[in-house]
Design a protein around this motif. Sequence first.
Motif, PDB file in Angstrom:
ATOM      1  N   GLY A  55       2.169 -32.033 -23.395  1.00  0.00           N
ATOM      2  CA  GLY A  55       1.459 -31.201 -22.323  1.00  0.00           C
ATOM      3  C   GLY A  55       0.174 -30.406 -22.913  1.00  0.00           C
ATOM      4  N   ASP A  56      -0.922 -30.803 -21.088  1.00  0.00           N
ATOM      5  CA  ASP A  56      -1.802 -29.934 -21.696  1.00  0.00           C
ATOM      6  C   ASP A  56      -2.097 -28.994 -21.570  1.00  0.00           C
ATOM      7  OD1 ASP A  56      -1.383 -28.706 -19.261  1.00  0.00           O
ATOM      8  OD2 ASP A  56      -2.945 -30.289 -18.144  1.00  0.00           O
ATOM      9  N   PHE A  57      -2.666 -28.317 -21.766  1.00  0.00           N
ATOM     10  CA  PHE A  57      -3.228 -25.929 -22.381  1.00  0.00           C
ATOM     11  C   PHE A  57      -2.519 -26.170 -20.966  1.00  0.00           C
ATOM     12  CE2 PHE A  57      -5.006 -22.426 -22.320  1.00  0.00           C
ATOM     13  CZ  PHE A  57      -5.534 -22.203 -23.060  1.00  0.00           C
ATOM     14  N   GLY A  58      -2.498 -26.286 -20.133  1.00  0.00           N
ATOM     15  CA  GLY A  58      -2.089 -25.370 -18.800  1.00  0.00           C
ATOM     16  C   GLY A  58      -0.709 -25.136 -19.056  1.00  0.00           C
ATOM     17  N   LEU A  59       0.011 -26.333 -19.321  1.00  0.00           N
ATOM     18  CA  LEU A  59       1.466 -26.270 -19.084  1.00  0.00           C
ATOM     19  C   LEU A  59       2.125 -25.325 -21.128  1.00  0.00           C
ATOM     20  CD1 LEU A  59       4.053 -27.797 -18.297  1.00  0.00           C
ATOM     21  CD2 LEU A  59       4.037 -29.706 -19.810  1.00  0.00           C
ATOM     22  N   LYS A  60       1.030 -25.486 -21.704  1.00  0.00           N
ATOM     23  CA  LYS A  60       2.247 -25.275 -22.922  1.00  0.00           C
ATOM     24  C   LYS A  60       1.450 -23.946 -22.189  1.00  0.00           C
ATOM     25  CE  LYS A  60       0.556 -28.838 -26.089  1.00  0.00           C
ATOM     26  NZ  LYS A  60      -0.584 -29.095 -27.171  1.00  0.00           N
ATOM     27  N   LEU A  61       0.866 -22.846 -21.802  1.00  0.00           N
ATOM     28  CA  LEU A  61       0.000 -21.517 -21.397  1.00  0.00           C
ATOM     29  C   LEU A  61       1.756 -21.393 -20.275  1.00  0.00           C
ATOM     30  CD1 LEU A  61      -1.893 -19.428 -22.938  1.00  0.00           C
ATOM     31  CD2 LEU A  61      -3.088 -20.116 -20.326  1.00  0.00           C
ATOM     32  N   SER A  62       1.834 -22.025 -20.036  1.00  0.00           N
ATOM     33  CA  SER A  62       2.333 -22.116 -18.739  1.00  0.00           C
ATOM     34  C   SER A  62       3.986 -22.017 -19.313  1.00  0.00           C
ATOM     35  CB  SER A  62       2.765 -21.973 -17.852  1.00  0.00           C
ATOM     36  OG  SER A  62       1.772 -22.344 -17.134  1.00  0.00           O
ATOM     37  N   ALA A  63       4.430 -22.733 -20.633  1.00  0.00           N
ATOM     38  CA  ALA A  63       5.506 -22.860 -21.286  1.00  0.00           C
ATOM     39  C   ALA A  63       6.050 -21.995 -22.080  1.00  0.00           C
ATOM     40  CB  ALA A  63       5.590 -24.222 -21.675  1.00  0.00           C
ATOM     41  N   GLY A  64       4.800 -21.482 -22.768  1.00  0.00           N
ATOM     42  CA  GLY A  64       4.769 -20.027 -23.883  1.00  0.00           C
ATOM     43  C   GLY A  64       5.417 -18.476 -23.249  1.00  0.00           C
ATOM     44  N   SER A  65       4.612 -18.710 -21.251  1.00  0.00           N
ATOM     45  CA  SER A  65       4.877 -17.320 -21.120  1.00  0.00           C
ATOM     46  C   SER A  65       6.453 -17.552 -20.606  1.00  0.00           C
ATOM     47  CB  SER A  65       3.882 -17.300 -19.843  1.00  0.00           C
ATOM     48  OG  SER A  65       4.677 -16.114 -19.175  1.00  0.00           O
ATOM     49  N   ILE A  66       7.610 -18.219 -20.182  1.00  0.00           N
ATOM     50  CA  ILE A  66       8.303 -18.810 -19.301  1.00  0.00           C
ATOM     51  C   ILE A  66       9.597 -18.712 -20.602  1.00  0.00           C
ATOM     52  CG2 ILE A  66      10.070 -20.418 -19.410  1.00  0.00           C
ATOM     53  CD1 ILE A  66       7.887 -21.561 -17.304  1.00  0.00           C
ATOM     54  N   LEU A  67       8.823 -18.574 -22.157  1.00  0.00           N
ATOM     55  CA  LEU A  67       9.491 -18.308 -22.924  1.00  0.00           C
ATOM     56  C   LEU A  67       9.655 -17.183 -23.610  1.00  0.00           C
ATOM     57  CD1 LEU A  67       9.064 -21.583 -25.245  1.00  0.00           C
ATOM     58  CD2 LEU A  67      10.985 -21.008 -24.392  1.00  0.00           C
ATOM     59  N   GLU A  68       8.831 -16.708 -23.716  1.00  0.00           N
ATOM     60  CA  GLU A  68       8.592 -14.701 -23.065  1.00  0.00           C
ATOM     61  C   GLU A  68       9.757 -14.742 -22.883  1.00  0.00           C
ATOM     62  OE1 GLU A  68       6.585 -11.225 -21.737  1.00  0.00           O
ATOM     63  OE2 GLU A  68       5.163 -13.040 -22.278  1.00  0.00           O
ATOM     64  N   ASN A  69      10.189 -14.577 -21.298  1.00  0.00           N
ATOM     65  CA  ASN A  69      11.619 -14.375 -20.632  1.00  0.00           C
ATOM     66  C   ASN A  69      12.951 -14.911 -21.136  1.00  0.00           C
ATOM     67  OD1 ASN A  69       9.164 -13.140 -19.052  1.00  0.00           O
ATOM     68  ND2 ASN A  69       8.609 -14.838 -18.002  1.00  0.00           N
ATOM     69  N   ILE A  70      12.888 -15.776 -22.240  1.00  0.00           N
ATOM     70  CA  ILE A  70      14.104 -15.798 -22.028  1.00  0.00           C
ATOM     71  C   ILE A  70      14.385 -15.540 -23.673  1.00  0.00           C
ATOM     72  CG2 ILE A  70      15.616 -18.651 -22.388  1.00  0.00           C
ATOM     73  CD1 ILE A  70      13.650 -19.960 -20.930  1.00  0.00           C
ATOM     74  N   HIS A  71      15.920 -15.157 -23.346  1.00  0.00           N
ATOM     75  CA  HIS A  71      16.250 -13.711 -24.112  1.00  0.00           C
ATOM     76  C   HIS A  71      16.976 -14.564 -25.016  1.00  0.00           C
ATOM     77  CE1 HIS A  71      13.211 -11.306 -23.006  1.00  0.00           C
ATOM     78  NE2 HIS A  71      13.965 -10.551 -21.777  1.00  0.00           N
ATOM     79  N   SER A  72      16.681 -16.040 -26.253  1.00  0.00           N
ATOM     80  CA  SER A  72      17.833 -15.964 -26.827  1.00  0.00           C
ATOM     81  C   SER A  72      17.100 -16.885 -28.711  1.00  0.00           C
ATOM     82  CB  SER A  72      18.288 -16.938 -25.953  1.00  0.00           C
ATOM     83  OG  SER A  72      17.216 -18.634 -26.523  1.00  0.00           O
ATOM     84  N   ASP A  73      18.514 -16.322 -29.347  1.00  0.00           N
ATOM     85  CA  ASP A  73      17.765 -16.856 -30.653  1.00  0.00           C
ATOM     86  C   ASP A  73      16.723 -18.599 -30.426  1.00  0.00           C
ATOM     87  OD1 ASP A  73      19.004 -15.120 -31.198  1.00  0.00           O
ATOM     88  OD2 ASP A  73      20.459 -16.017 -32.140  1.00  0.00           O
TER      89      ASP A  73
END
Length: 208
Positions: A55-73
Motif C-alpha cells: 500500500g501507499d502512504f495514505g492507505l497505511k495511515l488509514s489502516a493504522g487508524s482503523i487498527l486503533e479501533n479494533i480492540h484485540s490481541d
Amino acid sequence: AIDLAGDLRLKPAVPHLITSLKNQDDWSHEECYHALSKIGGDSVVQQLADEWQKGDFGLKLSAGSILENIHSDLSVHTCLNLFVSETDVELRCSLLHSVLTNFSDEGIEPARQLILTSPLDLDVLEVRSELLTACKLMGKTFAEFDAWQEDAKNDVEFRRKWYEEYPLPLDDWDEDSDDEWDQEFSEDNGDEDFEDEDDLDYDLPDEP
C-alpha cells in the motif's frame, strides 16, 4: 450501501471496502474507514496487514487508524510487527498510537525507544502523550516517566511554536479560483449586483 455493510458487519464486503479505501480522493473513503472499523475482527486486521506491504502512504495511515479501533490481541501484535518493518516515522508513530490506545503494555518499550531516538515533532509528541496516559491508566512506569510528565506541561507551547514555524497548508484556492466562482455565481444569478442591501430580494415576515 457502505454504511449498511458496516452496520451489518458484512465480512464478505471487507476486500471491496479496502479497495475503495485506497482511493484517498474518493467520497467513499471516509465511509469505508468507518465501515471497516465497525466490522472489525481478525479478518479485517489480517487483510489490512496483507495490504500494508504493497500500500501507499495514505492507505497505511488509514489502516493504522482503523487498527486503533479494533480492540484485540491480533490487532496489537499486527501493529507491533508492522512497526518493526516500517521505516516512515509518521507511520511508525501511527502504529504505536494504535497499540497504546488499546492499552497494551507491549507498546511501552517500543514507544519509549522511538521517543528517545527520534527528533521531537508533533507525531512523536503525540506518542509521548499517549504513552504517559496509557501508563497512568495501566499503573505502569519507566525510567523517564517523571521527567517526560514534567516536560509535557510545555506541550501546548511546543505545538504553538511548531505551527508558527510550519503553518498548515491552505486549500488550493487562489484568486483565479475566486474569479471563476464569481463568474459562475453571476451566470447563475443573471449577473445581478448585490452590493446594496436594498438589492436583496427577499420578503420579511409580517410583524404580529
